[in-house]
Design a protein around this motif. Sequence first.
Motif, PDB file in Angstrom:
ATOM      1  N   LYS A   1       0.828  -1.206   0.000  1.00 21.21           N
ATOM      2  CA  LYS A   1       0.000   0.000   0.000  1.00 21.21           C
ATOM      3  C   LYS A   1       0.867   1.263   0.000  1.00 21.21           C
ATOM      4  O   LYS A   1       0.610   2.223  -0.734  1.00 21.21           O
ATOM      5  CB  LYS A   1      -0.909   0.013   1.233  1.00 21.21           C
ATOM      6  N   LEU A   2       1.912   1.262   0.842  1.00 15.57           N
ATOM      7  CA  LEU A   2       2.773   2.435   0.962  1.00 15.57           C
ATOM      8  C   LEU A   2       3.530   2.711  -0.331  1.00 15.57           C
ATOM      9  O   LEU A   2       3.707   3.874  -0.729  1.00 15.57           O
ATOM     10  CB  LEU A   2       3.766   2.243   2.117  1.00 15.57           C
ATOM     11  N   ILE A   3       3.994   1.662  -1.001  1.00 14.88           N
ATOM     12  CA  ILE A   3       4.747   1.844  -2.244  1.00 14.88           C
ATOM     13  C   ILE A   3       3.835   2.334  -3.356  1.00 14.88           C
ATOM     14  O   ILE A   3       4.202   3.219  -4.138  1.00 14.88           O
ATOM     15  CB  ILE A   3       5.459   0.538  -2.637  1.00 14.88           C
ATOM     16  N   ARG A   4       2.626   1.757  -3.437  1.00 13.63           N
ATOM     17  CA  ARG A   4       1.659   2.248  -4.432  1.00 13.63           C
ATOM     18  C   ARG A   4       1.319   3.712  -4.166  1.00 13.63           C
ATOM     19  O   ARG A   4       1.184   4.520  -5.080  1.00 13.63           O
ATOM     20  CB  ARG A   4       0.396   1.393  -4.413  1.00 13.63           C
ATOM     21  N   LEU A   5       1.193   4.060  -2.882  1.00 15.58           N
ATOM     22  CA  LEU A   5       0.877   5.438  -2.500  1.00 15.58           C
ATOM     23  C   LEU A   5       1.998   6.381  -2.901  1.00 15.58           C
ATOM     24  O   LEU A   5       1.748   7.470  -3.432  1.00 15.58           O
ATOM     25  CB  LEU A   5       0.642   5.501  -0.986  1.00 15.58           C
ATOM     26  N   LYS A   6       3.234   5.977  -2.676  1.00 14.91           N
ATOM     27  CA  LYS A   6       4.380   6.818  -3.051  1.00 14.91           C
ATOM     28  C   LYS A   6       4.401   7.051  -4.560  1.00 14.91           C
ATOM     29  O   LYS A   6       4.559   8.189  -5.025  1.00 14.91           O
ATOM     30  CB  LYS A   6       5.685   6.171  -2.597  1.00 14.91           C
ATOM     31  N   LYS A   7       4.254   5.986  -5.338  1.00 20.03           N
ATOM     32  CA  LYS A   7       4.318   6.115  -6.792  1.00 20.03           C
ATOM     33  C   LYS A   7       3.180   6.972  -7.329  1.00 20.03           C
ATOM     34  O   LYS A   7       3.369   7.799  -8.223  1.00 20.03           O
ATOM     35  CB  LYS A   7       4.316   4.725  -7.431  1.00 20.03           C
ATOM     36  N   GLU A   8       1.988   6.800  -6.772  1.00 18.20           N
ATOM     37  CA  GLU A   8       0.849   7.591  -7.231  1.00 18.20           C
ATOM     38  C   GLU A   8       1.021   9.059  -6.851  1.00 18.20           C
ATOM     39  O   GLU A   8       0.679   9.962  -7.627  1.00 18.20           O
ATOM     40  CB  GLU A   8      -0.445   7.038  -6.644  1.00 18.20           C
ATOM     41  N   SER A   9       1.583   9.323  -5.670  1.00 20.29           N
ATOM     42  CA  SER A   9       1.817  10.699  -5.236  1.00 20.29           C
ATOM     43  C   SER A   9       2.809  11.393  -6.152  1.00 20.29           C
ATOM     44  O   SER A   9       2.617  12.560  -6.524  1.00 20.29           O
ATOM     45  CB  SER A   9       2.320  10.708  -3.787  1.00 20.29           C
ATOM     46  N   GLU A  10       3.883  10.686  -6.529  1.00 23.83           N
ATOM     47  CA  GLU A  10       4.863  11.240  -7.467  1.00 23.83           C
ATOM     48  C   GLU A  10       4.211  11.540  -8.807  1.00 23.83           C
ATOM     49  O   GLU A  10       4.439  12.603  -9.401  1.00 23.83           O
ATOM     50  CB  GLU A  10       6.020  10.261  -7.662  1.00 23.83           C
ATOM     51  N   ARG A  11       3.394  10.610  -9.283  1.00 18.23           N
ATOM     52  CA  ARG A  11       2.750  10.779 -10.590  1.00 18.23           C
ATOM     53  C   ARG A  11       1.833  12.000 -10.589  1.00 18.23           C
ATOM     54  O   ARG A  11       1.861  12.819 -11.522  1.00 18.23           O
ATOM     55  CB  ARG A  11       1.952   9.521 -10.944  1.00 18.23           C
ATOM     56  N   VAL A  12       1.025  12.128  -9.540  1.00 12.62           N
ATOM     57  CA  VAL A  12       0.068  13.238  -9.470  1.00 12.62           C
ATOM     58  C   VAL A  12       0.807  14.568  -9.345  1.00 12.62           C
ATOM     59  O   VAL A  12       0.448  15.558  -9.992  1.00 12.62           O
ATOM     60  CB  VAL A  12      -0.896  13.028  -8.277  1.00 12.62           C
ATOM     61  N   LYS A  13       1.865  14.606  -8.532  1.00 17.17           N
ATOM     62  CA  LYS A  13       2.642  15.840  -8.386  1.00 17.17           C
ATOM     63  C   LYS A  13       3.215  16.276  -9.727  1.00 17.17           C
ATOM     64  O   LYS A  13       3.160  17.475 -10.079  1.00 17.17           O
ATOM     65  CB  LYS A  13       3.770  15.615  -7.382  1.00 17.17           C
ATOM     66  N   ILE A  14       3.755  15.347 -10.477  1.00 15.00           N
ATOM     67  CA  ILE A  14       4.336  15.670 -11.787  1.00 15.00           C
ATOM     68  C   ILE A  14       3.256  16.147 -12.751  1.00 15.00           C
ATOM     69  O   ILE A  14       3.454  17.107 -13.506  1.00 15.00           O
ATOM     70  CB  ILE A  14       5.078  14.439 -12.353  1.00 15.00           C
ATOM     71  N   LYS A  15       2.090  15.492 -12.727  1.00 24.29           N
ATOM     72  CA  LYS A  15       0.971  15.906 -13.582  1.00 24.29           C
ATOM     73  C   LYS A  15       0.581  17.354 -13.301  1.00 24.29           C
ATOM     74  O   LYS A  15       0.270  18.125 -14.220  1.00 24.29           O
ATOM     75  CB  LYS A  15      -0.234  14.985 -13.356  1.00 24.29           C
ATOM     76  N   LEU A  16       0.595  17.734 -12.019  1.00 21.12           N
ATOM     77  CA  LEU A  16       0.165  19.079 -11.649  1.00 21.12           C
ATOM     78  C   LEU A  16       1.185  20.146 -12.030  1.00 21.12           C
ATOM     79  O   LEU A  16       0.910  21.338 -11.901  1.00 21.12           O
ATOM     80  CB  LEU A  16      -0.125  19.144 -10.147  1.00 21.12           C
ATOM     81  N   SER A  17       2.345  19.736 -12.513  1.00 21.73           N
ATOM     82  CA  SER A  17       3.298  20.715 -13.035  1.00 21.73           C
ATOM     83  C   SER A  17       2.872  21.200 -14.413  1.00 21.73           C
ATOM     84  O   SER A  17       3.269  22.280 -14.848  1.00 21.73           O
ATOM     85  CB  SER A  17       4.706  20.104 -13.111  1.00 21.73           C
ATOM     86  N   ASN A  18       2.054  20.409 -15.089  1.00 19.69           N
ATOM     87  CA  ASN A  18       1.586  20.762 -16.440  1.00 19.69           C
ATOM     88  C   ASN A  18       0.090  21.040 -16.503  1.00 19.69           C
ATOM     89  O   ASN A  18      -0.390  21.600 -17.469  1.00 19.69           O
ATOM     90  CB  ASN A  18       1.923  19.623 -17.413  1.00 19.69           C
ATOM     91  N   LYS A  19      -0.639  20.641 -15.468  1.00 19.00           N
ATOM     92  CA  LYS A  19      -2.093  20.821 -15.438  1.00 19.00           C
ATOM     93  C   LYS A  19      -2.490  21.414 -14.097  1.00 19.00           C
ATOM     94  O   LYS A  19      -1.785  21.240 -13.098  1.00 19.00           O
ATOM     95  CB  LYS A  19      -2.794  19.475 -15.638  1.00 19.00           C
ATOM     96  N   THR A  20      -3.616  22.097 -14.068  1.00 17.46           N
ATOM     97  CA  THR A  20      -4.087  22.664 -12.801  1.00 17.46           C
ATOM     98  C   THR A  20      -4.964  21.690 -12.033  1.00 17.46           C
ATOM     99  O   THR A  20      -5.175  21.861 -10.828  1.00 17.46           O
ATOM    100  CB  THR A  20      -4.876  23.962 -13.045  1.00 17.46           C
ATOM    101  N   VAL A  21      -5.470  20.667 -12.738  1.00 14.43           N
ATOM    102  CA  VAL A  21      -6.324  19.657 -12.103  1.00 14.43           C
ATOM    103  C   VAL A  21      -5.982  18.297 -12.688  1.00 14.43           C
ATOM    104  O   VAL A  21      -5.729  18.175 -13.888  1.00 14.43           O
ATOM    105  CB  VAL A  21      -7.837  19.945 -12.349  1.00 14.43           C
ATOM    106  N   THR A  22      -5.955  17.275 -11.831  1.00 16.71           N
ATOM    107  CA  THR A  22      -5.775  15.912 -12.317  1.00 16.71           C
ATOM    108  C   THR A  22      -6.552  14.965 -11.404  1.00 16.71           C
ATOM    109  O   THR A  22      -7.149  15.405 -10.416  1.00 16.71           O
ATOM    110  CB  THR A  22      -4.281  15.523 -12.373  1.00 16.71           C
ATOM    111  N   GLU A  23      -6.556  13.687 -11.751  1.00 17.25           N
ATOM    112  CA  GLU A  23      -7.318  12.721 -10.962  1.00 17.25           C
ATOM    113  C   GLU A  23      -6.439  11.561 -10.502  1.00 17.25           C
ATOM    114  O   GLU A  23      -5.497  11.165 -11.192  1.00 17.25           O
ATOM    115  CB  GLU A  23      -8.502  12.179 -11.770  1.00 17.25           C
ATOM    116  N   LEU A  24      -6.788  11.040  -9.335  1.00 19.33           N
ATOM    117  CA  LEU A  24      -6.116   9.859  -8.813  1.00 19.33           C
ATOM    118  C   LEU A  24      -6.492   8.636  -9.628  1.00 19.33           C
ATOM    119  O   LEU A  24      -7.630   8.515 -10.098  1.00 19.33           O
ATOM    120  CB  LEU A  24      -6.522   9.616  -7.353  1.00 19.33           C
ATOM    121  N   ASN A  25      -5.532   7.735  -9.801  1.00 20.04           N
ATOM    122  CA  ASN A  25      -5.818   6.439 -10.408  1.00 20.04           C
ATOM    123  C   ASN A  25      -6.152   5.475  -9.273  1.00 20.04           C
ATOM    124  O   ASN A  25      -5.283   4.768  -8.763  1.00 20.04           O
ATOM    125  CB  ASN A  25      -4.612   5.953 -11.212  1.00 20.04           C
TER     126      ASN A  25
END
Length: 558
Positions: A282-306
Motif C-alpha cells: 500500500k505504501l509503495i503504491r501510495l508513493k508512486k501515485e503521489s509522485e505521478r500526481v505531483k508531476i501531472k500538476l506541473s503541467n495541469k491545474t487539475v488531475t485525478e487519482l488512479n
Amino acid sequence: MAVEEDPAFIGIDLGTTFSSIVYYDTIRKEPVLIEDETGKEQTASWISLSQLDTGGSVVVGNVARNSTNLVYVIYDSKRIIGKNESDVNYEDRERWPFDVRSRDNGCAYIECYNPLTQNTEGFEPEEVSGMILKYLYGIAQNKLGNRPISNVVVTVPVDFNDRQRDATLLACKLAGIKNVSLANEPTAAIIEYKREYPNSLKGGDKIVVIDFGGGTLDVTCCKIANDSIIVESCGGNQNLGGNDFDNVMIDIIKERIKESIPGYYKRKRGMTQKEKIILNKKLIRLKKESERVKIKLSNKTVTELNLELLLSDDYYDIGINIDPTITRKAFEEECDKRGLYKEFINKIQGVTLRKGYKKRTVQLVLLIGGTCKMPRIREEVASLFDRQTFSDKNFNPLSAVAKGAGYLAYSKGVDCVSNKIVYDIVPTPIGIEVEGGIFESLIKAGEAILPKNVIRRRYSTTVNNQTYAKFKIYRGFGKYTNSDGMEYITTLTINGIPKRKTGKCVIEFTTQVNENGIMELTASVVGTDVKTNLTTVVDLSKTEEEVEQLFEHFQMFY
C-alpha cells in the motif's frame, strides 16, 4: 597485433530518486546519456530483494521500481548515507516500507525483509548506493564494449560532509568502480551549460545554480573570470527536495482515503509478516501515485487519482466513494502551510546574499533537477531574479549534472582547458575545539579547493610531560562547538610527544581539502619525527574489519 582501444570517460549523477550515467564521446565531442534496459535515460534509485527467494539476485533501477511484486524494496538511500540514525528525517521514515536502525556507534543502517532467509536483513546505505552504481556501471560497460574506462566522476550535493563523501566513495569501491573522483552537482551543471553555450557567458557574468532534486537542494553562486568559473558562495539543505513535496501529496491522498476507509494505512504493533507485506504494498503504491500526481500538476491545474492502481482490488471492487480530483491550488496551499516554499527561498537568499547575488546583478539562473519544473518553484525563483535570466529553454535540467560529470571526467584525462577553470570552494568553516569549547576556524567558508591551499596552525602543550594531544574537528558557523548547527566530524590524536615542561613542545596542525571535498589532516611535533595523518579515504565510522565484512555482505546479493 591487437589495437588498443581508446579510454572511455564516465560521469554519474547518483540521485536520491533517479540516477543517470553518461560517457564522453570523443568523436562527437559531447557527453552522451546511456539508456538502461528499459530504454530510459533516467534510472530509478531503487533496489528490490523480491527475487532472492527464487534464485535471482538483487534487482536494480526502473525494473525494481516498476515491478508488480513491489514488496521488499529500498530507495532514498542518499537521504541516509553517511548519517547517524538520529539525523535521518522522521517524516521520511514513517512513509518508507523499510526501517532505519542504529549501529552501536549511532550510524544509520537500513533493515529490510529478505524473502530468501525469511528474516530481516541489515544493509548499509553505502551498499544500496553501491548496487545502484554497479548497475549503472554495468550498462556503461556493455555500451562501451571492451574499452578501458579511464576516469569516472560521481556527483554529490555541495553540502555533503566528509562522512557522506567518504561513504559515496566506499559505495563506488563496492561497485568495482576505479579511478573515481567526486564533483559537486551544481559545479557539474554549470560546466555543462558553459560547454553547450560557450558564447553565452562573458567575463564578469554572475551565475546562480539552483539544483533542486528529489532529495536535496543545492545553491551555488559563481562568476566568470576570463576562461575560469570561480565559485564564490554555496550551500544546501539535505532535508529539502522533491520527496518533501511528494510527502505533502501522500498526506493529501491518505486523508482522502482515510475518510472512506479508516485505518487503511495504519501501522500496528505486533504486525505479522503477512500484514507488513500488505501494508508495504500500500505504501509503495501510495508513493508512486503521489509522485505521478505531483508531476501531472506541473503541467495541469487539475488531475485525478488512479484509484484502481492506488487501492488493492478488494477495496476498489466494492465501489468505495472517493473523490479522485486533486487540484494544483490545494496542493500548493498545503505546501505553503508546511513552509516548504519559505524554506526554499530562505536557503537561496542565505547563499546568494552572502556575496551580493541579487536581481539585476545576476546574468544567468540555472534551474536544475526535476523539482525545478514545478510552476510555483519557478515563480518563487522569479521573485528573486529576473525571469529573463533563466537558462535557455532547450537546456535539459534533468541531464545537466550527469553530462557535466562526464565532461569533467574527460577533462581530467586529457590536456583540456576545462580541468583548469573550475575553482570550487569549501561551503562551511572547518576548525578545531580549543580551550573553553571555542571553535577556532582553520578553513574558512569560501576557501578555494586547491592542491596547494594548505592551512597550518601551531599549538603548544598545555601540561607538564604531555605525551599525547587530541584535536576535535568540527564544521559550522558557530562561535562555540556546542552552538546550534555545529557538526562534529572526527578526532585526530597524536601520540609520542616528548615529555617536557608546559609549552615547550610545539605541535603543528595542517589541514587541507582535496579535490573530492574531503579533509586531509596532519599533526606533527616540531623538531621531531612524531607525526600522524588522517586522510578520510573511507567512512571514518568504520574499521578496516568492518569494511571487509561490508564487501563480503555486498557480494552475497550477486
